[in-house]
Design a protein around this motif. Structure first.
Motif, PDB file in Angstrom:
ATOM      1  N   LEU A 157      12.485  -6.652   5.116  1.00 30.74           N
ATOM      2  CA  LEU A 157      11.684  -5.445   5.296  1.00 30.74           C
ATOM      3  C   LEU A 157      10.884  -5.517   6.597  1.00 30.74           C
ATOM      4  O   LEU A 157      10.251  -6.528   6.888  1.00 30.74           O
ATOM      5  CB  LEU A 157      10.710  -5.284   4.123  1.00 30.74           C
ATOM      6  N   ASN A 159       8.467  -3.211   7.277  1.00 27.74           N
ATOM      7  CA  ASN A 159       7.127  -2.688   6.985  1.00 27.74           C
ATOM      8  C   ASN A 159       6.652  -3.231   5.632  1.00 27.74           C
ATOM      9  O   ASN A 159       7.152  -2.806   4.579  1.00 27.74           O
ATOM     10  CB  ASN A 159       7.149  -1.165   6.959  1.00 27.74           C
ATOM     11  N   ASN A 161       4.117  -2.566   4.032  1.00 25.32           N
ATOM     12  CA  ASN A 161       3.395  -1.540   3.268  1.00 25.32           C
ATOM     13  C   ASN A 161       4.337  -0.499   2.657  1.00 25.32           C
ATOM     14  O   ASN A 161       3.882   0.537   2.171  1.00 25.32           O
ATOM     15  CB  ASN A 161       2.369  -0.840   4.162  1.00 25.32           C
ATOM     16  N   THR A 162       5.616  -0.780   2.715  1.00 25.75           N
ATOM     17  CA  THR A 162       6.599   0.149   2.164  1.00 25.75           C
ATOM     18  C   THR A 162       6.361   0.357   0.665  1.00 25.75           C
ATOM     19  O   THR A 162       6.088  -0.592  -0.071  1.00 25.75           O
ATOM     20  CB  THR A 162       8.027  -0.382   2.376  1.00 25.75           C
ATOM     21  N   THR A 163       6.469   1.599   0.230  1.00 24.93           N
ATOM     22  CA  THR A 163       6.441   1.902  -1.195  1.00 24.93           C
ATOM     23  C   THR A 163       7.830   2.387  -1.611  1.00 24.93           C
ATOM     24  O   THR A 163       8.665   2.739  -0.771  1.00 24.93           O
ATOM     25  CB  THR A 163       5.389   2.976  -1.534  1.00 24.93           C
ATOM     26  N   SER A 192      13.315   3.242  -0.901  1.00 27.18           N
ATOM     27  CA  SER A 192      12.148   3.198  -0.021  1.00 27.18           C
ATOM     28  C   SER A 192      11.674   4.615   0.296  1.00 27.18           C
ATOM     29  O   SER A 192      12.482   5.539   0.440  1.00 27.18           O
ATOM     30  CB  SER A 192      12.471   2.443   1.270  1.00 27.18           C
ATOM     31  N   ASP A 194       9.407   7.149   2.829  1.00 29.84           N
ATOM     32  CA  ASP A 194       8.872   7.224   4.186  1.00 29.84           C
ATOM     33  C   ASP A 194       7.406   7.671   4.150  1.00 29.84           C
ATOM     34  O   ASP A 194       6.818   7.837   3.069  1.00 29.84           O
ATOM     35  CB  ASP A 194       9.721   8.141   5.073  1.00 29.84           C
ATOM     36  N   SER A 195       6.813   7.876   5.312  1.00 32.44           N
ATOM     37  CA  SER A 195       5.392   8.210   5.402  1.00 32.44           C
ATOM     38  C   SER A 195       5.055   9.535   4.730  1.00 32.44           C
ATOM     39  O   SER A 195       3.905   9.788   4.368  1.00 32.44           O
ATOM     40  CB  SER A 195       4.951   8.240   6.868  1.00 32.44           C
TER      41      SER A 195
END
Length: 241
Positions: A157, A159, A161-163, A192, A194-195
C-alpha cells in the motif's frame, strides 16, 4: 365547486384502495423463490449430484459430519442464513466470532438464472480502516501461505491512511434437486476507497471463506477430496433419515 367533507373522505378512501390494489398486485406478480428452511450438512456430491457410496452405512462412514449452514425463514418470502463459522478450523476464535457477527443485519435477494435460482445474502457492507482490515485478516487465517499473501498486499500500500469498503456475502444456488443447496459463494472483499469515498472496481483483497471451509473436509489422499475442489453442497437434515 369545492368538495364537501363526505366527498373528500370518499376520495381519500378510493385513493387508499387504489394504492393498496397496486401494492398487492405487484406482490402477487413478483417472483417468489422459496428455500427449504433448515440445517444443511455436507455430503459427497458434484454440484449437488450425489457421488461416492450410496448405502446409508457406507455413506455415513465416508462423509464427515459437518453442518455447513442453516436457512431460517424471516417473513413470507424472506430468509436469513447462519453460516457454521466453527467449521473454518484455520480461523481464530475471534475471526470466527467476527464473521458470525456480520450476520446480524443481513439483506436477502433472489433471482433466477436459467434453471438455477440464486439466493444471495449480503452480510456486511461498511467502510473500515486499514487497522480494522489487518485485525480482520489476522483472525481469518492462521495458514502461513494466506498470512504471507495478506502481508505482501498490505506492505504494497502506498497510502497508510487508505480506508476500505468491506463486503461479505453468501450465495446459495438451487439447481432443482430437493433439499440440496450449493454453497456457490462465501467471501469477504475489501475495496479501497478514494478521497471522495468512491470504491475501486477491483477488490484490494478477497478472502474466500468457501475455499477455507472446503479445504480440510476430507483428508489428503481421500478419493472424495476431488469433489470439494471447487464447491460444496449442503443437504437438508431431516430427522429420522
Amino acid at each position: 365547486m369545492p368538495l364537501n367533507t363526505n366527498q373528500q373522505n370518499t376520495q381519500r378512501v378510493r385513493t387508499v384502495l387504489m394504492l393498496l390494489i397496486t401494492v398487492l398486485g405487484s406482490i402477487a406478480t413478483a417472483p417468489v423463490y422459496a428455500i427449504e428452511a433448515g440445517q444443511y450438512y455436507y455430503f459427497i456430491s458434484d454440484k449437488c449430484v450425489a457421488k461416492g457410496p450410496q448405502t446409508p452405512e457406507e455413506r455415513g462412514a465416508a462423509t464427515p459430519d459437518i453442518m455447513l449452514f442453516e436457512v431460517v425463514p424471516a417473513g413470507i418470502s424472506d430468509y436469513y442464513v447462519n453460516m457454521n463459522t466453527q467449521a473454518l478450523v484455520h480461523y481464530t476464535e475471534e475471526g470466527q466470532a467476527q464473521l458470525s457477527s456480520f450476520e446480524s443485519e443481513q439483506a436477502y435477494t433472489a433471482g433466477k438464472d436459467g434453471n438455477s435460482v440464486h439466493h444471495d445474502f449480503m452480510l456486511q457492507r461498511e467502510a473500515i480502516t486499514l487497522k480494522n482490515l489487518i485485525e480482520t485478516l489476522n483472525g481469518f487465517s492462521q495458514l502461513q501461505s494466506d498470512k504471507g499473501y495478506y502481508f505482501k498486499k498490505i506492505v504494497g500500500l502506498t497510502n497508510p491512511n487508505t480506508t476500505f469498503k468491506a463486503v461479505t456475502r453468501v450465495r446459495l444456488t438451487d439447481n432443482g434437486i430437493d433439499n440440496r443447496m450449493l454453497l456457490a459463494n462465501y467471501s469477504s472483499s475489501y475495496y479501497s476507497l478514494d478521497s471522495e469515498g468512491t470504491a475501486a472496481t477491483t477488490p484490494f483483497i478477497t478472502v474466500d471463506h468457501n475455499e477455507a471451509l472446503r479445504r480440510d473436509i476430507h483428508e489428503k489422499g481421500s478419493p472424495y477430496a476431488i469433489y470439494t475442489k471447487h464447491s460444496v453442497c449442503g443437504e437438508k437434515w431431516i430427522p429420522g433419515n
